[in-house]
Design an enzyme around this catalytic site. Structure first.
Site, PDB file in Angstrom:
ATOM      1  N   HIS A  46      -6.003   1.852  -1.274  1.00 14.48           N
ATOM      2  CA  HIS A  46      -6.030   0.503  -1.823  1.00 14.48           C
ATOM      3  C   HIS A  46      -4.603   0.071  -2.136  1.00 14.48           C
ATOM      4  O   HIS A  46      -3.715   0.907  -2.345  1.00 14.48           O
ATOM      5  CB  HIS A  46      -6.873   0.449  -3.104  1.00 14.48           C
ATOM      6  CG  HIS A  46      -8.340   0.623  -2.864  1.00 14.48           C
ATOM      7  ND1 HIS A  46      -9.114  -0.361  -2.286  1.00 14.48           N
ATOM      8  CD2 HIS A  46      -9.178   1.661  -3.117  1.00 14.48           C
ATOM      9  CE1 HIS A  46     -10.363   0.054  -2.196  1.00 14.48           C
ATOM     10  NE2 HIS A  46     -10.436   1.278  -2.689  1.00 14.48           N
ATOM     11  N   LYS A 102      -3.997  -4.358  -9.971  1.00 16.08           N
ATOM     12  CA  LYS A 102      -2.769  -4.209  -9.215  1.00 16.08           C
ATOM     13  C   LYS A 102      -1.592  -4.654 -10.068  1.00 16.08           C
ATOM     14  O   LYS A 102      -1.735  -5.504 -10.955  1.00 16.08           O
ATOM     15  CB  LYS A 102      -2.809  -5.025  -7.913  1.00 16.08           C
ATOM     16  CG  LYS A 102      -3.837  -4.521  -6.913  1.00 16.08           C
ATOM     17  CD  LYS A 102      -3.962  -5.440  -5.736  1.00 16.08           C
ATOM     18  CE  LYS A 102      -4.915  -4.905  -4.695  1.00 16.08           C
ATOM     19  NZ  LYS A 102      -6.215  -4.499  -5.203  1.00 16.08           N
ATOM     20  N   TYR A 154       0.850  -1.194   0.000  1.00 12.14           N
ATOM     21  CA  TYR A 154       0.000   0.000   0.000  1.00 12.14           C
ATOM     22  C   TYR A 154       0.886   1.245   0.000  1.00 12.14           C
ATOM     23  O   TYR A 154       1.918   1.282   0.676  1.00 12.14           O
ATOM     24  CB  TYR A 154      -0.887   0.034   1.242  1.00 12.14           C
ATOM     25  CG  TYR A 154      -1.865  -1.103   1.347  1.00 12.14           C
ATOM     26  CD1 TYR A 154      -3.195  -0.930   1.012  1.00 12.14           C
ATOM     27  CD2 TYR A 154      -1.460  -2.367   1.798  1.00 12.14           C
ATOM     28  CE1 TYR A 154      -4.116  -1.969   1.128  1.00 12.14           C
ATOM     29  CE2 TYR A 154      -2.366  -3.403   1.909  1.00 12.14           C
ATOM     30  CZ  TYR A 154      -3.683  -3.202   1.572  1.00 12.14           C
ATOM     31  OH  TYR A 154      -4.576  -4.243   1.686  1.00 12.14           O
TER      32      TYR A 154
END
Length: 295
Positions: A240, A271, A232
């Site tokens: 997020h 991600k 993070y």
């Protein structure tokens, strides 16, 4: 001038020593001040306990806090963690433990006696109401009904027994042992070893964890994403995760299908996948993977 110089060069306050309770090999934190301390150091952990007022839900959890092995190792290297005694981790000594147990037994026995008296009185009241209403409806003599009522009440006094299983027990919503431990304990010493972790994979994970933490990132477990850490940019309560970190040794071979699977998964959850390998010079090598489609 000497006073001004000494005030400007005062030594910083000693770091807060976190008391780690080991449940088998699992590091847990119970005290609120310990949770605040590790959070201030950028260590997140995972809350495991249920809340006293809402125990039948898992949306919000409470103490204890489960630490990652890398978080525990980082605290040990910083000399800010110490292991609590394995026998009684809520502290106080053997004599205090025996005293508390005796007090609990005495309190439970006293509560049982009080509830027995109340239960007997309640049973008598119910019997009195039932017999009074039945005799008044039948219209029989008052002397015979009074004699029968006295006999029933005497039989109830002789035969009544309050079952132990019906005892109402008060459940405490706080750990009693935590109130007996002062801040400065002899066994909370920063130079106590907690436990050692060996293995090339553990060392690789820890080096990656320490490097990313020193760069200001927050890390949590990424087991449900197929990685080692979720990375993070700030506090997980506000941000997020941007990266999924997968740790491996520099000379470790990786299957191409595993690389494709990790990149595909990272793309689906928005991600970036990071392949992290500790180098021979102490630096960490990072390789980012992003899915761009099939050719």
């Amino acid at each position: 001038m000497d006073e001004d110089f000494s005030s400007r060069h005062e030594s910083p306050p000693p770091p807060h020593v976190v008391g780690v309770s080991l449940c088998d090999s699992t590091p847990l934190l119970w005290r609120v001040e310990d949770l605040r301390s590790v959070r201030a150091q950028g260590l997140v952990g995972v809350l495991l306990g249920s809340l006293p007022r809402t125990p039948r839900q898992n949306g919000r959890l409470g103490r204890p806090l489960l630490l990652l092995p890398e978080e525990e190792r980082l605290l040990r290297e910083r000399h800010t963690a110490a292991a609590l005694p394995a026998r009684r981790q809520d502290g106080g000594g053997e004599e205090l433990v025996v005293q508390v147990e005796q007090q609990q037994e005495e309190e439970q026995q006293r509560s049982y006696e009080e509830q027995s008296v109340l239960a007997l009185e309640d049973r008598k009241s119910a019997l009195l109401r039932a017999m009074t209403s039945s005799h008044s409806g039948s219209g029989t003599g008052s002397e015979a009904s009074d004699e029968a009522l006295r006999g029933h009440l005497e039989d109830l006094d002789r035969s009544f027994s309050f079952p132990q299983s019906a005892l109402a027990v008060q459940l405490s919503t706080a750990r009693a042992g935590l109130s007996y431990c002062p801040e400065a304990r002899a066994f909370l010493q920063a130079d106590w070893p907690i436990r050692e972790q060996h293995g090339s994979s553990c060392d690789a994970r820890y080096q990656v964890f320490r490097d990313l933490r020193e760069r200001g990132f927050y890390l949590t477990s990424a087991g449900k994403f197929g990685g080692d850490f979720l990375v993070y940019p700030g506090d997980p309560l506000r941000f997020h995760a941007h990266f999924i970190a997968i740790c491996s040794a520099l000379d470790e071979s990786v299957c191409v299908l595993d690389v494709l699977s990790a990149a595909r998964l990272g793309s689906n959850v928005k991600k970036t996948v990071l392949l992290c390998s500790p180098g021979t010079d102490g630096h960490i090598l990072y390789t980012s993977l992003q899915w761009s489609g099939m050719v």
